[in-house]
Design an enzyme around this catalytic site. Structure first.
Site, PDB file in Angstrom:
ATOM      1  N   LYS A  21      17.324   7.251 -27.023  1.00 41.68           N
ATOM      2  CA  LYS A  21      18.569   7.254 -27.783  1.00 41.68           C
ATOM      3  C   LYS A  21      18.642   6.053 -28.733  1.00 41.68           C
ATOM      4  CE  LYS A  21      21.349   7.469 -24.118  1.00 41.68           C
ATOM      5  NZ  LYS A  21      20.446   7.677 -22.946  1.00 41.68           N
ATOM      6  N   ARG A  30      29.742   9.206 -21.290  1.00 42.62           N
ATOM      7  CA  ARG A  30      28.843   9.399 -20.162  1.00 42.62           C
ATOM      8  C   ARG A  30      29.510  10.169 -19.035  1.00 42.62           C
ATOM      9  NH1 ARG A  30      25.245   4.783 -21.292  1.00 42.62           N
ATOM     10  NH2 ARG A  30      23.541   4.646 -19.834  1.00 42.62           N
ATOM     11  N   ARG A  90       9.252  -0.441 -20.653  1.00 44.95           N
ATOM     12  CA  ARG A  90      10.064  -0.867 -21.802  1.00 44.95           C
ATOM     13  C   ARG A  90      10.225  -2.383 -21.827  1.00 44.95           C
ATOM     14  NH1 ARG A  90      15.879   1.643 -23.040  1.00 44.95           N
ATOM     15  NH2 ARG A  90      16.506   0.742 -21.041  1.00 44.95           N
ATOM     16  N   ARG A 135      14.642  -5.552 -19.169  1.00 43.82           N
ATOM     17  CA  ARG A 135      16.029  -5.457 -18.723  1.00 43.82           C
ATOM     18  C   ARG A 135      16.069  -5.415 -17.201  1.00 43.82           C
ATOM     19  NH1 ARG A 135      18.936  -0.701 -22.118  1.00 43.82           N
ATOM     20  NH2 ARG A 135      19.840  -0.432 -20.051  1.00 43.82           N
ATOM     21  N   ARG A 177      19.896   5.079 -11.792  1.00 45.95           N
ATOM     22  CA  ARG A 177      20.512   5.433 -13.075  1.00 45.95           C
ATOM     23  C   ARG A 177      20.301   6.918 -13.363  1.00 45.95           C
ATOM     24  NH1 ARG A 177      17.569   1.453 -16.847  1.00 45.95           N
ATOM     25  NH2 ARG A 177      18.803   2.331 -18.546  1.00 45.95           N
TER      26      ARG A 177
HETATM   27  P1  AMP Z   1      22.472   1.788 -21.553  1.00 45.04           P
HETATM   28  O1  AMP Z   1      21.982   0.659 -22.370  1.00 45.04           O
HETATM   29  O2  AMP Z   1      23.174   2.846 -22.368  1.00 45.04           O
HETATM   30  O3  AMP Z   1      21.409   2.349 -20.653  1.00 45.04           O
HETATM   31  O4  AMP Z   1      23.596   1.189 -20.582  1.00 45.04           O
HETATM   32  C1  AMP Z   1      23.299   0.189 -19.607  1.00 45.04           C
HETATM   33  C2  AMP Z   1      24.353   0.180 -18.525  1.00 45.04           C
HETATM   34  O5  AMP Z   1      25.641  -0.119 -19.100  1.00 45.04           O
HETATM   35  C3  AMP Z   1      24.567   1.504 -17.803  1.00 45.04           C
HETATM   36  O6  AMP Z   1      23.651   1.678 -16.743  1.00 45.04           O
HETATM   37  C4  AMP Z   1      26.005   1.353 -17.310  1.00 45.04           C
HETATM   38  O7  AMP Z   1      26.089   0.479 -16.195  1.00 45.04           O
HETATM   39  C5  AMP Z   1      26.669   0.645 -18.470  1.00 45.04           C
HETATM   40  N1  AMP Z   1      27.196   1.616 -19.479  1.00 45.04           N
HETATM   41  C6  AMP Z   1      26.784   1.787 -20.769  1.00 45.04           C
HETATM   42  N2  AMP Z   1      27.487   2.750 -21.395  1.00 45.04           N
HETATM   43  C7  AMP Z   1      28.371   3.214 -20.487  1.00 45.04           C
HETATM   44  C8  AMP Z   1      29.373   4.230 -20.504  1.00 45.04           C
HETATM   45  N3  AMP Z   1      29.592   4.979 -21.602  1.00 45.04           N
HETATM   46  N4  AMP Z   1      30.079   4.450 -19.365  1.00 45.04           N
HETATM   47  C9  AMP Z   1      29.886   3.703 -18.255  1.00 45.04           C
HETATM   48  N5  AMP Z   1      28.955   2.749 -18.159  1.00 45.04           N
HETATM   49  C10 AMP Z   1      28.194   2.488 -19.259  1.00 45.04           C
END
Ligand code: AMP
Length: 207
Positions: A13, A86, A120, A153, A164
């Site tokens: 993404k 999400r 990554r 990360r 996740r």
């Molecule tokens: P990402 O970088 O999109 O993988 O997000 C990393 C982490 O941030 C996720 O595993 C969640 O803990 C939190 N997070 C990011 N976006 C959301 C969202 N829209 N709703 C809830 N938690 C989020």
């Protein structure tokens, strides 16, 4: 128009979003990036979000919706949402903020998610993404673009990745049917190369 990128962690993404911003000038809104910045700054929001993120769980809907509302700030057009919504509740909340015209669903199976995310690496300075298997940096540990230091990360460790993915299946995968029923979902095979994925999405956007 407003665009949503949907798909499991590691589907590409962020990489696709960067290309779409370059080519079509969307305003990129990644809730994950915003949260990581808040954590790095040690803000109240960051302190609240940190534990959820480290465990690979979702930050509460109301927190996320407040964050998005603040950044959209009354504008109605040109947003690219990456990693948001999400949950169904977030999607319903988003509809009260602005209309979604197109949802790109990047489809990728669990084993490929684990393989990609374990490899990554991200630049601390500019956020550029690398993959030790498919897109390694020219010099190990150093960003090609800005010379920044690359890091893994904390949520890209295998047990967190698997959590996740589980959370994605339970909470986010229902959005596929939700947007399909609205007739605005386009599925793209995310196991293709970043270039091919971008080309397919660009074709849909130019229609
Ligand atoms: P990402 O970088 O999109 O993988 O997000 C990393 C982490 O941030 C996720 O595993 C969640 O803990 C939190 N997070 C990011 N976006 C959301 C969202 N829209 N709703 C809830 N938690 C989020």
């Amino acid at each position: 128009m407003n665009l949503v990128l949907l798909g499991p962690p590691g589907a590409g993404k962020g990489t696709l979003a960067a290309r779409l911003v370059e080519e079509f000038g969307f305003k990129h809104l990644s809730t994950g990036d915003i949260l990581r910045e808040e954590v790095a700054q040690g803000s109240e929001l960051g302190k609240l979000a940190k534990g959820y993120m480290e465990r690979g769980e979702l930050v509460p809907d109301e927190v996320i919706l407040g964050m998005v509302r603040e950044r959209v700030d009354g504008e109605k057009e040109g947003f690219l949402f990456d990693g948001f919504p999400r949950t169904i509740a977030q999607a319903e909340g988003l509809e009260r903020i602005l209309p979604v015209n197109l949802v790109i669903y990047l489809d990728l199976p669990e084993e490929e998610v684990v393989r990609r995310l374990s490899a990554r690496r991200v630049c601390k300075k500019c956020g550029a993404n690398y993959n030790l298997l498919t897109q390694p940096p020219k010099v190990p540990g150093v960003c090609d673009r800005c010379g920044g230091e690359l890091y893994q990360r904390p949520d890209d460790r295998e047990e967190v990745i698997r959590n996740r993915f589980r959370v994605y299946l339970e909470r986010s995968a229902p959005l596929i049917g939700y947007y399909e029923r609205k007739g605005i979902l386009v599925r793209v095979d995310a196991s293709l190369s970043p270039e091919e994925v971008f080309a397919r999405v660009a074709e849909v956007l130019r229609r």
